[in-house]
Design an enzyme around this catalytic site. Structure first.
Site, PDB file in Angstrom:
ATOM      1  N   CYS A 115      11.505 -48.852  13.459  1.00 58.49           N
ATOM      2  CA  CYS A 115      11.015 -47.594  12.775  1.00 58.49           C
ATOM      3  C   CYS A 115      10.564 -48.111  11.334  1.00 58.49           C
ATOM      4  CB  CYS A 115      12.128 -46.450  12.487  1.00 58.49           C
ATOM      5  SG  CYS A 115      13.412 -47.032  11.262  1.00 58.49           S
ATOM      6  N   CYS A 150      15.353 -52.007  16.229  1.00 64.27           N
ATOM      7  CA  CYS A 150      14.844 -50.809  15.813  1.00 64.27           C
ATOM      8  C   CYS A 150      13.609 -51.139  14.662  1.00 64.27           C
ATOM      9  CB  CYS A 150      15.850 -49.724  15.086  1.00 64.27           C
ATOM     10  SG  CYS A 150      14.751 -48.204  14.476  1.00 64.27           S
ATOM     11  N   CYS A 167      13.193 -49.717   9.086  1.00 68.83           N
ATOM     12  CA  CYS A 167      14.016 -51.034   9.587  1.00 68.83           C
ATOM     13  C   CYS A 167      13.042 -52.138   9.746  1.00 68.83           C
ATOM     14  CB  CYS A 167      14.550 -50.570  11.062  1.00 68.83           C
ATOM     15  SG  CYS A 167      15.930 -49.575  10.887  1.00 68.83           S
ATOM     16  N   ASP A 219      30.658 -15.691   8.252  1.00 65.88           N
ATOM     17  CA  ASP A 219      31.285 -15.336   9.664  1.00 65.88           C
ATOM     18  C   ASP A 219      32.788 -15.739   9.566  1.00 65.88           C
ATOM     19  OD1 ASP A 219      29.874 -17.670   9.498  1.00 65.88           O
ATOM     20  OD2 ASP A 219      29.700 -17.971  11.611  1.00 65.88           O
ATOM     21  N   ASP A 238      24.150 -21.985   4.007  1.00 65.81           N
ATOM     22  CA  ASP A 238      25.038 -21.598   4.766  1.00 65.81           C
ATOM     23  C   ASP A 238      26.153 -21.089   4.081  1.00 65.81           C
ATOM     24  OD1 ASP A 238      26.794 -21.142   6.954  1.00 65.81           O
ATOM     25  OD2 ASP A 238      26.935 -23.193   7.697  1.00 65.81           O
TER      26      ASP A 238
HETATM   27  N1  GUN Z   1      28.419 -24.415  10.631  1.00 67.36           N
HETATM   28  C1  GUN Z   1      28.897 -25.323  11.677  1.00 67.36           C
HETATM   29  N2  GUN Z   1      29.589 -24.283  12.615  1.00 67.36           N
HETATM   30  C2  GUN Z   1      29.157 -23.056  11.870  1.00 67.36           C
HETATM   31  C3  GUN Z   1      29.444 -21.534  12.020  1.00 67.36           C
HETATM   32  O1  GUN Z   1      30.320 -21.477  13.239  1.00 67.36           O
HETATM   33  N3  GUN Z   1      29.242 -20.688  11.175  1.00 67.36           N
HETATM   34  C4  GUN Z   1      28.572 -21.110  10.054  1.00 67.36           C
HETATM   35  N4  GUN Z   1      28.206 -20.161   9.049  1.00 67.36           N
HETATM   36  N5  GUN Z   1      28.159 -22.406   9.605  1.00 67.36           N
HETATM   37  C5  GUN Z   1      28.492 -23.301  10.529  1.00 67.36           C
HETATM   38 ZN    ZN Z   2      15.224 -47.728  12.407  1.00 68.80          ZN
END
Ligand code: GUN
Ligand code: ZN
Length: 639
Positions: A277, A275, A280, A127, A92
């Site tokens: 799992c 839980c 756990c 963005d 990201d």
């Molecule tokens: N992570 C959570 N929301 C967003 C978003 O609107 N844009 C980007 N690039 N990463 C995110």
């Molecule tokens: Zn668990």
């Protein structure tokens, strides 16, 4: 461009796969958010793979870039070396930090080029994050910047690119953004929704998806930024979300919150080990609560991730089974805010209908709202159209469409005029001859148990009919043969329309299963022309389809096959999406169709996997499965 292949579907939701330089991703998939600093990551990515079967992760290129020691390692050993994971890694760009801290200290060009350098499998455009409260004017200006950056990033990115979809709470801007992203992106990443999820504003989240989804290319992969809580996965999957990413497993762990598909539980409140799992089971939760903070956080994060992965697995299984609406209804019952979100989705059936299948194996009622699913709305509208121009119907109690009941039900009065009969179903009044059809036939819900219609004996049914008639009908005669004829004629009318159905039905005789008494085939001269499935839908055999082809107007019910695929289709092989020239837009997934060449010569009959608007746009995978071709073995209707 991304090579997304759709393998299976349930409405908008898809099971599919695509390849990246570090391997295949099977969708829907959960991409856990991994901190680029291994010291700050509670569950090592490699452990995610070996113990949880996680195949792909997402991490922040921006945090890596901004932190010199991390950046140096990433530049030398790549992002895979830094986080020690050699499967697909999405990165990201920093837009989320812009949302959280107000600004970022990197240019869009720098962060894109950095993602190229460190070998990200899926890079993300930087963005401009817009808040749900932002005005139209402000959102529009931000979107223009996102769009410009997306164009520039595409030109600078040889590999897979995630293009964010912004637009805040403004449907027109979401739609515009979705169309731009579809032109440029491999992954279409719906953003700007974290505040909606954090504040449980699910109806608003649904409105964003309603505005976005119809404008996204089905050939790309849909990512929803920040879908972290497993109780939201099924709802999001209804809209066809393929990739989920989340840091919630870790965020929740920091504050000692255990995530479950039906809600959140504070660890400190637990007195029972609820839980089991595998984690756990190793260390019971009541003991985890007393561990040192770091270990406690690590254990809770691991549990949260495991529960999330399991839930994604359930979503995939539900897509295979055609039960995703049921799962979504069960999950949204966890919180009124989620129920409100589901209700908003149901208020927008048009988003779902082009990909809703013509039938499913079952219609199980989960909540009172179940009978408002889009597919039920479609059914009701079709019933309304079917009743137009027909004399008022008489009511009978609901009964199985079998000879032992039908014999008592007069099909005509003494002057040979048809008598229409209806039953009251959970989907409203429905003509009896249509009651084997989905969703009525395979309906399983409260009403089945409250009014116990399956306990109505043929004799009791006969008595009820006799009481409701007025001497204008012949109650002595066996009416079954008349109903055989009516069911044939009316099911064909339901499917092919009133204008052409009488021609299609010419000379057809209804044939019932000796075992169950159900209408199972429509036969002419001893040859089945249609086989009626357990969903009540008549499906043409090769002969039936050949006959239909002569009766239906050009284009209707057709899928036109490119010449390169003709020999394969004739042999009964599946028709691949890239070989579809065009398709009747009225068809839906699961529907039977006529496969023809470009001169409209009939080739074979098939059933759609893709919706018409998806065909040819998805470059990989099957569009239509051939069900009957010239050399098919003789069809064998169920006995
Ligand atoms: N992570 C959570 N929301 C967003 C978003 O609107 N844009 C980007 N690039 N990463 C995110
Ligand atoms: Zn668990």
């Amino acid at each position: 461009m991304i090579d997304f292949e759709l393998l299976d579907r349930d409405g908008l939701a898809r099971r599919g796969r695509f390849t990246t330089p570090h391997g295949m991703v099977e969708t829907p998939a959960l991409l856990p958010v991994v901190h680029p600093d291994p010291a700050r990551q509670p569950v090592a990515p490699e452990e995610m793979r070996t113990r949880l079967g996680i195949t792909a992760v997402i991490t922040s290129a921006y945090i890596t870039w901004r932190t010199p020691p991390l950046r140096t390692v990433a530049e030398k050993e790549g992002i895979h070396g830094l986080i020690r994971f050699d499967g697909p890694v999405m990165t990201d760009s920093g837009a989320f930090q812009q949302h959280a801290y107000g600004s970022v200290e990197v240019t869009p060009e720098e962060i894109l080029s950095f993602q190229n350098t460190i070998g990200s499998d899926i890079a993300t455009v930087l963005d401009v994050f817009t808040e749900p409260e932002d005005s139209h004017e402000k959102t529009e200006a931000a979107l223009a910047a996102t769009s410009e950056r997306s164009h520039a990033s595409r030109a600078a990115r040889p590999g897979l690119l995630a293009v964010p979809v912004q637009g805040g709470s403004h449907p027109d801007l979401r739609a515009l953004s979705a169309r731009t992203a579809s032109e440029l992106g491999d992954v279409l990443a719906v953003g700007g929704v974290v505040p909606l999820m954090e504040q449980y504003r699910f109806p608003e989240l649904v409105r964003v998806l309603v505005a976005t989804r119809p404008n996204l290319s089905p050939a790309r992969v849909l990512h929803l930024f920040g879908t972290g809580h497993p109780m939201t996965f099924a709802l999001a999957a209804l809209f066809g979300v393929d990739l989920f990413d989340s840091s919630a497993y870790h965020k929740f762990a920091r504050r000692g919150s255990l995530m479950f598909p039906d809600g959140t539980v504070p660890l400190d409140d637990l007195r029972e080990n609820t839980c089991h799992c595998f984690l756990c089971a190793e260390t019971p939760l009541t003991e985890v609560a007393r561990l040192p903070p770091d270990e406690r956080e690590r254990r809770v994060a691991f549990h949260n991730l495991l529960i999330s992965v399991e839930e994604i697995g359930r979503v995939r299984q539900a897509i295979r089974d055609g039960t995703l609406w049921e799962l979504a209804e069960r999950r949204t019952a966890a919180h009124p805010a989620l129920r409100a979100g589901l209700r908003e989705a149901m208020a927008n059936p048009a988003v779902f209908l082009p990909t809703e299948p013509d039938s499913r194996r079952a219609f199980r009622e989960v909540v009172a709202e179940s009978t408002g699913r889009p597919v039920a709305v479609r059914f009701r509208h079709a019933v309304d159209a079917y009743r137009v121009g027909r004399a008022g119907a008489r009511r009978v109690p609901r009964f199985p469409l079998r000879p032992e009941y039908l014999r008592y039900l007069p099909a005509t009065d003494r002057s040979d005029q048809p008598i229409e009969w209806e039953v009251l179903t959970p989907f409203g009044p429905v003509p009896v001859e249509l009651t084997d059809l989905y969703p009525v036939g395979p309906y399983l819900g409260l009403e089945e148990f409250l009014s116990r219609p399956h306990h109505l004996s043929p004799a009791a049914f006969g008595k009820a009919v006799a009481e409701s008639t007025d001497g204008g009908v012949d109650l002595e005669r066996d009416w079954t043969p008349a109903w055989d004829g009516r069911q044939v004629a009316r099911l064909l009318e339901w499917r092919y329309g009133r204008a052409v159905a009488p021609r299609v039905a010419e000379g057809l005789r209804g044939e019932r299963s000796r075992r169950t008494g159900r209408l199972r085939a429509m036969v002419r001269d001893g040859q089945p022309q249609f086989v009626v499935g357990t969903d009540g839908v008549p499906r043409p055999t090769f002969r039936g389809a050949t006959w239909l082809h002569t009766l239906l107007d050009l284009g209707r019910e057709r899928v036109v096959v490119h010449e390169d695929a003709i020999p394969f289709v004739r042999e009964g092989r599946s028709l691949f999406s890239m070989f579809v020239v065009q398709a009747d837009p009225a068809l839906v997934p699961g529907a039977s169709a006529l496969l023809v060449d470009e001169r409209d010569s009939f080739l074979a009959a098939g059933r759609l996997v893709l919706a018409p608007h998806e065909m040819a746009r998805l470059r990989r995978g099957v569009a239509v499965r051939v069900t009957a071709h010239a050399r098919s073995p003789a069809p064998e209707p169920e006995e």
